[in-house]
Design a protein around this motif. Structure first.
Motif, PDB file in Angstrom:
ATOM      1  N   LEU A  37      -7.391  -0.072  -7.593  1.00  0.00           N
ATOM      2  CA  LEU A  37      -8.767   0.140  -7.726  1.00  0.00           C
ATOM      3  C   LEU A  37      -9.375   1.480  -7.294  1.00  0.00           C
ATOM      4  O   LEU A  37      -8.818   2.097  -6.317  1.00  0.00           O
ATOM      5  CB  LEU A  37      -9.481  -1.174  -7.351  1.00  0.00           C
ATOM      6  CG  LEU A  37      -9.046  -2.478  -7.827  1.00  0.00           C
ATOM      7  CD1 LEU A  37      -9.784  -3.531  -7.138  1.00  0.00           C
ATOM      8  CD2 LEU A  37      -9.351  -2.660  -9.379  1.00  0.00           C
ATOM      9  N   ASP A  38     -10.397   2.052  -7.861  1.00  0.00           N
ATOM     10  CA  ASP A  38     -10.840   3.147  -7.532  1.00  0.00           C
ATOM     11  C   ASP A  38     -11.433   3.127  -6.226  1.00  0.00           C
ATOM     12  O   ASP A  38     -11.406   4.254  -5.662  1.00  0.00           O
ATOM     13  CB  ASP A  38     -12.028   3.418  -8.638  1.00  0.00           C
ATOM     14  CG  ASP A  38     -11.732   3.885 -10.091  1.00  0.00           C
ATOM     15  OD1 ASP A  38     -10.128   4.164 -10.193  1.00  0.00           O
ATOM     16  OD2 ASP A  38     -12.250   3.564 -10.930  1.00  0.00           O
ATOM     17  N   PHE A  39     -12.257   2.161  -5.849  1.00  0.00           N
ATOM     18  CA  PHE A  39     -12.581   2.243  -4.406  1.00  0.00           C
ATOM     19  C   PHE A  39     -11.729   2.627  -3.325  1.00  0.00           C
ATOM     20  O   PHE A  39     -11.939   3.112  -2.214  1.00  0.00           O
ATOM     21  CB  PHE A  39     -13.556   1.257  -4.050  1.00  0.00           C
ATOM     22  CG  PHE A  39     -12.834  -0.306  -3.956  1.00  0.00           C
ATOM     23  CD1 PHE A  39     -12.317  -0.520  -2.412  1.00  0.00           C
ATOM     24  CD2 PHE A  39     -12.872  -1.195  -4.745  1.00  0.00           C
ATOM     25  CE1 PHE A  39     -11.677  -1.828  -2.305  1.00  0.00           C
ATOM     26  CE2 PHE A  39     -12.074  -2.495  -4.652  1.00  0.00           C
ATOM     27  CZ  PHE A  39     -11.565  -2.621  -3.278  1.00  0.00           C
ATOM     28  N   ARG A  63     -10.084  -1.636   6.403  1.00  0.00           N
ATOM     29  CA  ARG A  63     -11.695  -1.745   5.681  1.00  0.00           C
ATOM     30  C   ARG A  63     -11.568  -2.051   4.400  1.00  0.00           C
ATOM     31  O   ARG A  63     -12.660  -2.658   3.974  1.00  0.00           O
ATOM     32  CB  ARG A  63     -12.248  -0.577   6.091  1.00  0.00           C
ATOM     33  CG  ARG A  63     -12.643  -0.195   7.523  1.00  0.00           C
ATOM     34  CD  ARG A  63     -13.218   0.864   7.723  1.00  0.00           C
ATOM     35  NE  ARG A  63     -13.197   1.589   9.112  1.00  0.00           N
ATOM     36  CZ  ARG A  63     -14.149   1.068   9.988  1.00  0.00           C
ATOM     37  NH1 ARG A  63     -15.232   0.500   9.472  1.00  0.00           N
ATOM     38  NH2 ARG A  63     -14.096   1.545  11.236  1.00  0.00           N
ATOM     39  N   GLU A  64     -10.875  -1.440   3.718  1.00  0.00           N
ATOM     40  CA  GLU A  64     -11.220  -1.604   2.168  1.00  0.00           C
ATOM     41  C   GLU A  64     -10.127  -2.652   1.419  1.00  0.00           C
ATOM     42  O   GLU A  64     -10.526  -3.650   0.712  1.00  0.00           O
ATOM     43  CB  GLU A  64     -10.662  -0.375   1.494  1.00  0.00           C
ATOM     44  CG  GLU A  64     -11.570   1.017   1.989  1.00  0.00           C
ATOM     45  CD  GLU A  64     -13.062   0.673   1.668  1.00  0.00           C
ATOM     46  OE1 GLU A  64     -13.233   0.222   0.735  1.00  0.00           O
ATOM     47  OE2 GLU A  64     -13.694   1.174   2.355  1.00  0.00           O
ATOM     48  N   ILE A  65      -8.828  -2.628   1.923  1.00  0.00           N
ATOM     49  CA  ILE A  65      -8.105  -3.825   1.404  1.00  0.00           C
ATOM     50  C   ILE A  65      -8.005  -5.150   1.941  1.00  0.00           C
ATOM     51  O   ILE A  65      -7.991  -6.066   1.163  1.00  0.00           O
ATOM     52  CB  ILE A  65      -6.570  -2.943   1.183  1.00  0.00           C
ATOM     53  CG1 ILE A  65      -6.723  -1.903   0.381  1.00  0.00           C
ATOM     54  CG2 ILE A  65      -5.441  -3.959   0.829  1.00  0.00           C
ATOM     55  CD1 ILE A  65      -5.212  -0.958   0.289  1.00  0.00           C
ATOM     56  N   TYR A 112       0.817  -1.353   0.065  1.00  0.00           N
ATOM     57  CA  TYR A 112       0.343   0.029   0.029  1.00  0.00           C
ATOM     58  C   TYR A 112       0.705   1.430  -0.012  1.00  0.00           C
ATOM     59  O   TYR A 112       0.688   1.957  -0.681  1.00  0.00           O
ATOM     60  CB  TYR A 112      -1.060  -0.079   1.215  1.00  0.00           C
ATOM     61  CG  TYR A 112      -1.840   1.125   1.345  1.00  0.00           C
ATOM     62  CD1 TYR A 112      -2.746   1.481   0.113  1.00  0.00           C
ATOM     63  CD2 TYR A 112      -1.822   2.125   2.301  1.00  0.00           C
ATOM     64  CE1 TYR A 112      -3.643   2.875   0.195  1.00  0.00           C
ATOM     65  CE2 TYR A 112      -2.633   2.913   2.544  1.00  0.00           C
ATOM     66  CZ  TYR A 112      -3.476   3.310   1.565  1.00  0.00           C
ATOM     67  OH  TYR A 112      -4.349   4.410   1.567  1.00  0.00           O
ATOM     68  N   SER A 152     -10.214   7.062   0.479  1.00  0.00           N
ATOM     69  CA  SER A 152      -9.233   8.174   0.899  1.00  0.00           C
ATOM     70  C   SER A 152      -9.894   9.509   0.820  1.00  0.00           C
ATOM     71  O   SER A 152      -9.964  10.457   1.833  1.00  0.00           O
ATOM     72  CB  SER A 152      -7.942   8.008   0.178  1.00  0.00           C
ATOM     73  OG  SER A 152      -7.180   6.943   0.252  1.00  0.00           O
ATOM     74  N   VAL A 153     -10.414   9.803  -0.237  1.00  0.00           N
ATOM     75  CA  VAL A 153     -11.095  10.828  -0.565  1.00  0.00           C
ATOM     76  C   VAL A 153     -12.116  11.233   0.342  1.00  0.00           C
ATOM     77  O   VAL A 153     -12.523  12.373   0.881  1.00  0.00           O
ATOM     78  CB  VAL A 153     -11.934  11.070  -2.186  1.00  0.00           C
ATOM     79  CG1 VAL A 153     -12.744  12.148  -2.155  1.00  0.00           C
ATOM     80  CG2 VAL A 153     -10.515  11.205  -3.155  1.00  0.00           C
ATOM     81  N   ALA A 194      -9.078   4.651  -3.638  1.00  0.00           N
ATOM     82  CA  ALA A 194      -8.834   6.109  -3.883  1.00  0.00           C
ATOM     83  C   ALA A 194     -10.100   6.645  -3.323  1.00  0.00           C
ATOM     84  O   ALA A 194      -9.918   7.756  -2.522  1.00  0.00           O
ATOM     85  CB  ALA A 194      -8.753   6.464  -5.084  1.00  0.00           C
ATOM     86  N   ALA A 195     -11.346   6.317  -3.527  1.00  0.00           N
ATOM     87  CA  ALA A 195     -12.495   6.917  -3.190  1.00  0.00           C
ATOM     88  C   ALA A 195     -12.744   6.931  -1.543  1.00  0.00           C
ATOM     89  O   ALA A 195     -12.995   7.825  -1.025  1.00  0.00           O
ATOM     90  CB  ALA A 195     -13.817   6.277  -3.613  1.00  0.00           C
ATOM     91  N   PRO A 212     -10.353  -7.094   3.391  1.00  0.00           N
ATOM     92  CA  PRO A 212     -11.526  -7.877   2.911  1.00  0.00           C
ATOM     93  C   PRO A 212     -11.067  -8.585   1.669  1.00  0.00           C
ATOM     94  O   PRO A 212     -11.471  -9.579   1.247  1.00  0.00           O
ATOM     95  CB  PRO A 212     -12.361  -7.333   2.978  1.00  0.00           C
ATOM     96  CG  PRO A 212     -12.310  -5.844   3.799  1.00  0.00           C
ATOM     97  CD  PRO A 212     -10.950  -5.587   3.738  1.00  0.00           C
ATOM     98  N   ASN A 213     -10.358  -7.868   0.886  1.00  0.00           N
ATOM     99  CA  ASN A 213     -10.135  -8.188  -0.660  1.00  0.00           C
ATOM    100  C   ASN A 213      -8.899  -9.234  -0.491  1.00  0.00           C
ATOM    101  O   ASN A 213      -8.475  -9.862  -1.700  1.00  0.00           O
ATOM    102  CB  ASN A 213      -9.876  -7.091  -1.588  1.00  0.00           C
ATOM    103  CG  ASN A 213     -11.266  -6.614  -1.780  1.00  0.00           C
ATOM    104  OD1 ASN A 213     -12.034  -6.831  -2.440  1.00  0.00           O
ATOM    105  ND2 ASN A 213     -11.590  -5.331  -1.231  1.00  0.00           N
ATOM    106  N   HIS A 226     -18.565  -8.929 -13.848  1.00  0.00           N
ATOM    107  CA  HIS A 226     -18.685  -7.836 -14.969  1.00  0.00           C
ATOM    108  C   HIS A 226     -17.514  -7.210 -15.229  1.00  0.00           C
ATOM    109  O   HIS A 226     -17.301  -6.468 -16.104  1.00  0.00           O
ATOM    110  CB  HIS A 226     -19.967  -7.044 -14.419  1.00  0.00           C
ATOM    111  CG  HIS A 226     -20.954  -7.460 -13.904  1.00  0.00           C
ATOM    112  ND1 HIS A 226     -22.009  -7.775 -14.751  1.00  0.00           N
ATOM    113  CD2 HIS A 226     -21.400  -7.570 -12.734  1.00  0.00           C
ATOM    114  CE1 HIS A 226     -23.010  -8.392 -14.213  1.00  0.00           C
ATOM    115  NE2 HIS A 226     -22.715  -8.211 -12.679  1.00  0.00           N
ATOM    116  N   VAL A 227     -16.375  -7.451 -14.479  1.00  0.00           N
ATOM    117  CA  VAL A 227     -15.178  -6.856 -14.778  1.00  0.00           C
ATOM    118  C   VAL A 227     -14.412  -7.478 -16.088  1.00  0.00           C
ATOM    119  O   VAL A 227     -14.484  -8.524 -16.234  1.00  0.00           O
ATOM    120  CB  VAL A 227     -14.103  -6.843 -13.700  1.00  0.00           C
ATOM    121  CG1 VAL A 227     -12.945  -6.133 -14.079  1.00  0.00           C
ATOM    122  CG2 VAL A 227     -15.007  -6.126 -12.406  1.00  0.00           C
TER     123      VAL A 227
END
Lengths: 561, 283
Positions: free
Chosen positions: B168-170, B187-189, B103, B175-176, B172-173, B191-192, B282-283
């Motif tokens: 991936l965009d989420f 929280r974001e990374i 990261y 952080s924003v 960045a989203a 779980p993936n 869908h990706v």
């Protein structure tokens, strides 16, 4: 029709899914004569691509085609592998949407074209080389000898698509199937590729089945068109007639959804749920209310970003100075590589500018988003282009929407946050039940609405939208644009709208900034884009917009700012 | 969905169930059986030296007259417990390092990854022996050795997944929207990437059993008289012609534990793969 090159009658395509089967194409009939271009238009899931795959025998293990499918008198549904090997690549060619994945990155462009010539036409190594270079020249690639030796990653998207087209046409096929060949390309590149396709058709008398979601492209290129919706043909006929005077209600809605270059309109639909309802278009005032009185919210001053890699410096953008007033929506227009996304990322703090500064309410913003205190971060939010990447697939809508509310203390408890989240969903026209859904249970347009709701959760002053509708179907596009416009009016939000689509610009923006190769080449009102003294690049951009045959839709008198 | 992938998923699911059952049998034997045993693992009996399996001694006795079954079961207890602890600690530390490296990128990434490269350059057993020489043998030393062997590999695997997720965009989203960097990671990374970490841990766990046994066999792991699978095989090797049953128990223990853990790991990997295919259709 007896002289038909390709004739399809009552074609059904079914895909096995577990124990049941999904019928993607339900009894479609069409004919294609030599030298004719027939368009197949539809939104995602309409089954338009399945027709192309069925003709090429590429349905895969789970797919099954039935009905009648004849190519030059040959029954394609009763063909064995040996028969397909003689047809595919030799008498039938295919051009795919993504040239990057259609070419093998391990071989040079030329080798891949020559391989087909040697295999199918029995040419010697040398003759194939010569013929391949000839074709590279015919698709107007500069310096074909050099291109022959290049690898796919060394070419731009437009150049690659030309190479793929050369590959498809080099074996002198009778039929070429094109599946969204220009969808990933810039408008100006698209216009040149479309000219090339029309030109090749005139010279080689190839029959082309052109699959696309873009009605304007199809109107420009095709003689005849079939419009598909959920596996069925809803309308067919001469392209210009179908697209300018549609009779089916679905086609009417589709045509009405195309963002108009010269009129601001809103779509009013009866929300019966399935989207079949009649459509009614309401015109909005062309020039939105003046916002000169509003204070400046965001300013970029001489913004520049240079990337260093392997000792070489690449300038992504330079000397970018943009003002956005409170409550105003500004469009940032440019093609890929113009630096528009870099500017957006700098504004958001996701990219560190090499020079220049960004001011919010006149005060400089820290370069990195992590150096900005939450109170500052709250004020600028983002909506991304790709709805699939913008939401975390492991978190429910509830978990996603809760965060901005808790971080910015709009809610103290999770219960309170859930109540507000439901309100946020309602403001983007989604039901409360969606709170417990995961992103993969939502459609593209719904994901984009959730992304907008997340941005709203922070109560921002400015939302940066990076091509928020370009990945969506045209009818969904129109509703998302409507939503943005409504939110702007209701909440006094400012938008920095990054896009390459001038029709979208007209629908949403008051002012437009055009970027070319990293610098700003035009700033002014949306109308000034169409003025006679606009920058040559802007004129080229406008001339490249497909839909020239929609002539009637373009009013002759263009107001000059 | 692809029919072939479907079939593969179903087969792996069956494997996953069988693996869990096999692993369950091993765990019950190892952790519950000692309470029911009539023998102590360390009691020697002079009148039953190298006696073959019979009703009294199910797997016979060794050269000191100790019951092989009791020793196998108790040896498994220490081996498995140590393997679990070492894997959890090693993969846990490695995954944390990998997440931060992936990261943060840049200098921190280089520092962490070059260090782990240096550790990885040493063959596992050589590294383990170095640790034993430096801090002496014993469970703590084995734990340290295995953590040192596992952490760099886990860091590398985690980092490569994080690199893909972090762009991936989420992310960045988030952080924003205002998330702190720690929050973005957790929280974001996380779980993936945790499915990949879990699979890695499963595969590493079976390797840990082998490593502990190998160290015991070489005589630098668990020290006698504590029962240990590797140590027992090493002792039994001397009597292989006279009393082949001496190595049968520990060998079976190693094989059962390693195979069942591997099957569970493969099944998990396939199941996670199937879920990823579904959620990112869908990706």
């Amino acid at each position: 029709m007896s002289d038909a090159l390709l004739s399809i009658e009552n074609l059904w395509v079914k895909y096995r899914q577990g124990l049941s089967a999904v019928a993607a194409v339900q009894g479609v009939s069409l004919t294609l004569a030599a030298g004719e271009i027939v368009g197949v238009v539809g939104e995602s899931g309409s089954g338009k691509s399945s027709i192309g795959y069925a003709v090429m025998g590429h349905l895969g293990g789970a797919g099954h085609a039935s009905g009648m499918l004849k190519f030059d008198g040959i029954d394609l549904l009763r063909m064995d592998e040996a028969g397909w090997a003689r047809l595919r690549g030799r008498r039938m060619g295919m051009v795919y949407q993504e040239p990057q994945s259609a070419l093998n990155p391990a071989y040079t462009i030329g080798e891949q074209i020559a391989e087909g010539l040697r295999y199918h036409m029995g040419l010697s190594r040398q003759a194939a080389h010569g013929r391949a270079v000839e074709w590279l020249e015919r698709v107007h690639l500069p310096d074909p000898h050099a291109i022959y030796r290049r690898f796919p990653h060394q070419l731009s998207g437009g150049q690659l698509q030309r190479a793929v087209i050369a590959m498809a046409f080099a074996t002198e096929p009778q039929l070429v199937i094109m599946d969204e060949p220009t969808t990933g390309l810039d408008v100006t590149t698209q216009a040149r590729i479309l000219d090339l396709v029309a030109d090749l058709r005139d010279r080689t008398r190839v029959g082309i089945l052109y699959v696309s979601h873009d009605l304007r492209v199809v109107a420009d290129l095709c003689e005849r068109v079939i419009v598909m919706h959920r596996g069925l043909v809803v309308e067919e006929g001469p392209a210009v007639k179908v697209l300018t005077r549609p009779t089916a209600s679905y086609t009417k809605r589709l045509v009405a959804s195309i963002p108009d270059l010269h009129r601001r309109r809103t779509l009013l639909r009866d929300n019966t749920g399935d989207g079949e309802g009649a459509v009614c278009v309401r015109e909005l005032p062309l020039v939105p209310q003046e916002r000169r009185a509003a204070p400046t919210l965001l300013q970029t001053r001489g913004l520049g970003r240079t990337y260093q890699s392997h000792g070489r410096a690449t300038v992504a953008c330079k000397e970018v100075t943009i003002d956005v007033r409170a409550g105003e929506s500004v469009a940032l227009i440019g093609e890929s590589g113009s630096g528009k996304t870099t500017v957006a990322k700098c504004v958001l703090g996701l990219e560190r500018p090499s020079r220049g500064e960004i001011l919010l309410d006149g005060a400089p913003l820290p370069a990195s988003v992590h150096d900005r205190p939450p109170a500052l971060r709250r004020r600028i939010q983002i909506v991304f282009q790709n709805p699939d990447g913008s939401l975390n697939g492991r978190r429910t809508v509830r978990q996603t929407l809760r965060r901005p509310l808790l971080i910015h203390c709009r809610a103290r408890t999770t219960e309170e946050a859930d109540g507000l989240s439901a309100e946020l969903l309602a403001s983007v026209d989604l039901p409360q039940a969606y709170l417990d859904r995961y992103p993969h249970e939502l459609s593209g347009g719904e994901k984009q609405r959730v992304a907008i709701a997340r941005a709203l959760g922070a109560e921002p002053d400015l939302i940066v939208c990076d091509e928020p509708v370009s990945a969506l179907d045209v009818s969904v596009q129109a509703t998302v644009l409507d939503l943005c416009r409504r939110l702007q009016a209701e909440r006094g939000l400012a938008f920095l709208f990054i896009t390459h689509d001038l029709g979208v610009v007209r629908q949403i923006a008051e002012r437009a900034v055009v970027m070319l190769e990293g610098s700003i080449c035009h700033i002014g009102s949306v109308d000034s884009l169409f003025a006679a003294d606009a920058h040559p690049y802007v004129k080229n951009l406008i001339a490249s917009i497909p839909g020239r045959r929609f002539g009637a839709r373009r009013p002759p008198e263009v107001p000059v700012a | 969905m692809d029919a072939a992938a479907d079939r593969r998923t179903r087969r792996a699911d069956l494997g996953l169930r069988l693996g869990i059952i096999a692993l369950g049998v091993v765990l019950v034997l190892v952790f519950a059986a000692p309470m029911l045993l009539p023998f102590d693992a360390e009691t020697m009996s002079a009148d039953a030296i190298l006696s073959p399996p019979d009703v009294r001694h199910w797997l016979g006795t060794d050269h000191l007259g100790r019951d092989v079954f009791a020793r196998t079961v108790l040896g498994g207890r220490s081996t498995l417990a140590l393997a679990v602890a070492a894997t959890a600690l090693g993969v846990g530390i490695g995954a944390s390092v990998g997440m931060v490296a992936g990261y943060k990128a840049g200098l921190i990434d280089n520092l962490l990854m070059r260090t782990s490269d240096a550790v990885m350059a040493l063959p596992s057993l050589v590294l383990a022996m170095l640790v034993m020489v430096a801090v002496g043998s014993g469970p703590a030393a084995i734990l340290l050795a295995i953590v040192l062997i596992f952490a760099p590999r886990a860091a590398r695997i985690t980092r490569s997944v994080v690199l893909n997720v972090a762009r991936l965009d989420f992310v960045a989203a988030a952080s924003v929207v205002g998330e702190s960097q720690t929050s973005v990671l957790v929280r974001e990374i996380l779980p993936n990437v945790w499915p990949n970490i879990l699979v890695e841990a499963c595969l590493r766990f079976s390797y840990a059993i082998l490593l502990i046994s190998a160290l015991g066999y070489l005589g630098i792991g668990i020290q006698p008289p504590t029962p240990d699978w590797g140590l027992m095989i090493s002792e039994g090797a001397a009597y292989i012609t006279a009393a082949p049953w001496m190595i049968f128990g520990p060998a079976l223990g190693i094989v059962l534990a390693v195979i069942s853990v591997n099957i569970v790991g493969d099944g998990l990997q396939e199941r996670i793969g199937a879920r990823l295919r579904r959620t990112t259709a869908h990706v």
